[in-house]
Design a protein around this motif. Structure first.
Motif, PDB file in Angstrom:
ATOM      1  N   ASP A  16       5.362  12.748  -3.155  1.00 41.90           N
ATOM      2  CA  ASP A  16       5.233  13.159  -1.840  1.00 41.90           C
ATOM      3  C   ASP A  16       5.492  12.390  -0.707  1.00 41.90           C
ATOM      4  OD1 ASP A  16       3.542  15.149  -3.202  1.00 41.90           O
ATOM      5  OD2 ASP A  16       1.817  13.707  -2.906  1.00 41.90           O
ATOM      6  N   LEU A  17       5.722  10.896  -0.795  1.00 46.76           N
ATOM      7  CA  LEU A  17       6.266  10.075   0.310  1.00 46.76           C
ATOM      8  C   LEU A  17       7.697  10.374   0.400  1.00 46.76           C
ATOM      9  CD1 LEU A  17       4.350   6.756   0.327  1.00 46.76           C
ATOM     10  CD2 LEU A  17       4.329   8.323   1.900  1.00 46.76           C
ATOM     11  N   ARG A  18       8.309  10.440  -0.691  1.00 45.47           N
ATOM     12  CA  ARG A  18       9.916  10.496  -0.590  1.00 45.47           C
ATOM     13  C   ARG A  18       9.933  11.827   0.061  1.00 45.47           C
ATOM     14  NH1 ARG A  18      13.563   8.113  -3.359  1.00 45.47           N
ATOM     15  NH2 ARG A  18      12.262   6.968  -4.816  1.00 45.47           N
ATOM     16  N   LEU A  19       9.381  12.917  -0.295  1.00 48.13           N
ATOM     17  CA  LEU A  19       9.605  14.158   0.607  1.00 48.13           C
ATOM     18  C   LEU A  19       9.184  14.035   2.031  1.00 48.13           C
ATOM     19  CD1 LEU A  19       8.177  16.733  -2.277  1.00 48.13           C
ATOM     20  CD2 LEU A  19      10.752  16.257  -1.729  1.00 48.13           C
ATOM     21  N   ALA A  20       8.440  13.566   2.587  1.00 55.85           N
ATOM     22  CA  ALA A  20       7.921  13.355   3.830  1.00 55.85           C
ATOM     23  C   ALA A  20       8.923  12.461   4.546  1.00 55.85           C
ATOM     24  CB  ALA A  20       6.598  12.641   3.898  1.00 55.85           C
ATOM     25  N   PHE A  21       9.532  11.397   4.061  1.00 49.93           N
ATOM     26  CA  PHE A  21      10.284  10.567   4.632  1.00 49.93           C
ATOM     27  C   PHE A  21      11.804  11.235   4.554  1.00 49.93           C
ATOM     28  CE2 PHE A  21       6.903   7.928   5.017  1.00 49.93           C
ATOM     29  CZ  PHE A  21       7.251   6.864   6.028  1.00 49.93           C
ATOM     30  N   GLY A  22      12.058  11.989   3.598  1.00 47.19           N
ATOM     31  CA  GLY A  22      13.289  12.418   3.209  1.00 47.19           C
ATOM     32  C   GLY A  22      13.751  13.547   4.629  1.00 47.19           C
ATOM     33  N   GLN A  23      12.889  14.113   5.155  1.00 46.15           N
ATOM     34  CA  GLN A  23      12.971  14.915   6.205  1.00 46.15           C
ATOM     35  C   GLN A  23      13.691  14.435   7.412  1.00 46.15           C
ATOM     36  OE1 GLN A  23       9.526  16.879   7.633  1.00 46.15           O
ATOM     37  NE2 GLN A  23       8.465  16.815   5.466  1.00 46.15           N
ATOM     38  N   PHE A  24      13.794  13.001   7.311  1.00 42.94           N
ATOM     39  CA  PHE A  24      14.289  12.199   8.617  1.00 42.94           C
ATOM     40  C   PHE A  24      15.531  11.623   8.174  1.00 42.94           C
ATOM     41  CE2 PHE A  24       9.897  12.718   9.416  1.00 42.94           C
ATOM     42  CZ  PHE A  24       9.769  13.161  10.599  1.00 42.94           C
ATOM     43  N   GLY A  25      15.777  11.506   6.779  1.00 46.23           N
ATOM     44  CA  GLY A  25      17.133  10.809   6.435  1.00 46.23           C
ATOM     45  C   GLY A  25      17.007  10.272   4.952  1.00 46.23           C
ATOM     46  N   ALA A  26      18.069   9.622   4.657  1.00 44.52           N
ATOM     47  CA  ALA A  26      17.973   9.077   3.220  1.00 44.52           C
ATOM     48  C   ALA A  26      16.854   8.296   2.872  1.00 44.52           C
ATOM     49  CB  ALA A  26      19.419   8.637   2.947  1.00 44.52           C
ATOM     50  N   VAL A  27      16.254   8.430   1.466  1.00 43.21           N
ATOM     51  CA  VAL A  27      15.213   7.295   1.349  1.00 43.21           C
ATOM     52  C   VAL A  27      15.820   6.761  -0.078  1.00 43.21           C
ATOM     53  CG1 VAL A  27      12.888   6.942   0.230  1.00 43.21           C
ATOM     54  CG2 VAL A  27      13.465   8.939   1.925  1.00 43.21           C
ATOM     55  N   GLU A  28      16.084   5.256   0.029  1.00 39.04           N
ATOM     56  CA  GLU A  28      16.220   4.340  -0.942  1.00 39.04           C
ATOM     57  C   GLU A  28      15.399   4.080  -2.075  1.00 39.04           C
ATOM     58  OE1 GLU A  28      17.962   0.653   0.601  1.00 39.04           O
ATOM     59  OE2 GLU A  28      19.824   1.563   1.035  1.00 39.04           O
ATOM     60  N   SER A  29      13.937   4.012  -1.729  1.00 37.58           N
ATOM     61  CA  SER A  29      13.155   3.512  -2.357  1.00 37.58           C
ATOM     62  C   SER A  29      11.779   3.767  -1.991  1.00 37.58           C
ATOM     63  CB  SER A  29      13.097   2.178  -2.928  1.00 37.58           C
ATOM     64  OG  SER A  29      12.964   1.281  -2.074  1.00 37.58           O
ATOM     65  N   VAL A  30      10.710   4.042  -2.985  1.00 37.06           N
ATOM     66  CA  VAL A  30       9.293   4.303  -2.471  1.00 37.06           C
ATOM     67  C   VAL A  30       8.431   3.571  -3.292  1.00 37.06           C
ATOM     68  CG1 VAL A  30       7.428   5.817  -2.014  1.00 37.06           C
ATOM     69  CG2 VAL A  30       9.626   6.702  -1.272  1.00 37.06           C
ATOM     70  N   ASN A  31       7.403   2.696  -2.673  1.00 38.55           N
ATOM     71  CA  ASN A  31       6.668   1.995  -3.774  1.00 38.55           C
ATOM     72  C   ASN A  31       5.136   1.869  -3.002  1.00 38.55           C
ATOM     73  OD1 ASN A  31       5.475   0.227  -5.665  1.00 38.55           O
ATOM     74  ND2 ASN A  31       6.389  -1.576  -4.545  1.00 38.55           N
ATOM     75  N   ILE A  32       4.262   2.621  -3.783  1.00 41.38           N
ATOM     76  CA  ILE A  32       2.763   2.867  -3.518  1.00 41.38           C
ATOM     77  C   ILE A  32       2.261   1.489  -4.073  1.00 41.38           C
ATOM     78  CG2 ILE A  32       0.676   3.962  -3.613  1.00 41.38           C
ATOM     79  CD1 ILE A  32       2.228   6.661  -3.356  1.00 41.38           C
ATOM     80  N   ILE A  33       1.546   0.889  -3.311  1.00 42.16           N
ATOM     81  CA  ILE A  33       0.815  -0.328  -4.023  1.00 42.16           C
ATOM     82  C   ILE A  33      -0.309   0.060  -4.610  1.00 42.16           C
ATOM     83  CG2 ILE A  33      -0.022  -2.597  -3.715  1.00 42.16           C
ATOM     84  CD1 ILE A  33       2.947  -2.365  -3.076  1.00 42.16           C
ATOM     85  N   LYS A  34      -0.469  -0.584  -6.099  1.00 41.77           N
ATOM     86  CA  LYS A  34      -1.614   0.191  -7.126  1.00 41.77           C
ATOM     87  C   LYS A  34      -2.426  -1.166  -7.498  1.00 41.77           C
ATOM     88  CE  LYS A  34       0.701   4.345  -8.190  1.00 41.77           C
ATOM     89  NZ  LYS A  34       1.630   5.088  -9.149  1.00 41.77           N
ATOM     90  N   ASP A  35      -3.740  -1.061  -8.026  1.00 41.80           N
ATOM     91  CA  ASP A  35      -4.347  -1.776  -8.445  1.00 41.80           C
ATOM     92  C   ASP A  35      -3.901  -1.972  -9.843  1.00 41.80           C
ATOM     93  OD1 ASP A  35      -7.187  -3.533  -8.502  1.00 41.80           O
ATOM     94  OD2 ASP A  35      -7.211  -2.576 -10.391  1.00 41.80           O
ATOM     95  N   LYS A  36      -3.811  -3.501 -10.390  1.00 39.79           N
ATOM     96  CA  LYS A  36      -2.972  -3.628 -11.627  1.00 39.79           C
ATOM     97  C   LYS A  36      -4.034  -3.321 -12.883  1.00 39.79           C
ATOM     98  CE  LYS A  36      -3.756  -8.560 -11.783  1.00 39.79           C
ATOM     99  NZ  LYS A  36      -3.087  -9.891 -11.842  1.00 39.79           N
ATOM    100  N   PHE A  37      -5.315  -3.195 -12.334  1.00 34.67           N
ATOM    101  CA  PHE A  37      -6.280  -3.014 -13.806  1.00 34.67           C
ATOM    102  C   PHE A  37      -6.529  -1.502 -13.802  1.00 34.67           C
ATOM    103  CE2 PHE A  37      -7.070  -7.401 -12.502  1.00 34.67           C
ATOM    104  CZ  PHE A  37      -6.732  -8.009 -13.699  1.00 34.67           C
ATOM    105  N   SER A  38      -6.895  -0.950 -12.765  1.00 30.71           N
ATOM    106  CA  SER A  38      -7.223   0.728 -12.660  1.00 30.71           C
ATOM    107  C   SER A  38      -6.067   1.372 -12.688  1.00 30.71           C
ATOM    108  CB  SER A  38      -8.229   0.793 -11.541  1.00 30.71           C
ATOM    109  OG  SER A  38      -7.742   0.692 -10.279  1.00 30.71           O
ATOM    110  N   GLY A  39      -5.081   0.854 -11.918  1.00 24.78           N
ATOM    111  CA  GLY A  39      -3.768   1.705 -11.546  1.00 24.78           C
ATOM    112  C   GLY A  39      -4.057   2.656 -10.442  1.00 24.78           C
ATOM    113  N   GLN A  40      -5.111   2.584  -9.551  1.00 22.93           N
ATOM    114  CA  GLN A  40      -5.252   3.507  -8.506  1.00 22.93           C
ATOM    115  C   GLN A  40      -4.741   2.827  -7.412  1.00 22.93           C
ATOM    116  OE1 GLN A  40      -9.102   4.982  -8.072  1.00 22.93           O
ATOM    117  NE2 GLN A  40      -8.953   5.217  -5.752  1.00 22.93           N
TER     118      GLN A  40
END
Length: 65
Positions: A16-40
């Protein structure tokens, strides 16, 4: 340009983030920070764009949305 993205809904995906930012140019990487135990999502992440101009355009276009 590495862009901090905050106040994300917990259900947003990296694609979703890649698509939103992709409207403005090339996206090299996307990283959503998640809780290491729950994965949320912790509600923030980072998007890397190769061009500073495209990155600034994305910031201006998506700020507050």
């Amino acid at each position: 340009m590495n862009i901090y993205v905050g106040n994300l809904p917990y259900e947003i995906t990296e694609e979703d983030l890649r698509l939103a930012f992709g409207q403005f140019g090339a996206v090299e990487s996307v990283n959503i920070i998640k809780d290491k135990f729950s994965g949320q999502s912790k509600g923030f992440g980072f998007v890397e764009m190769p061009s500073k101009a495209e990155g600034q355009s994305a910031i201006d276009g998506l700020n507050g949305k």
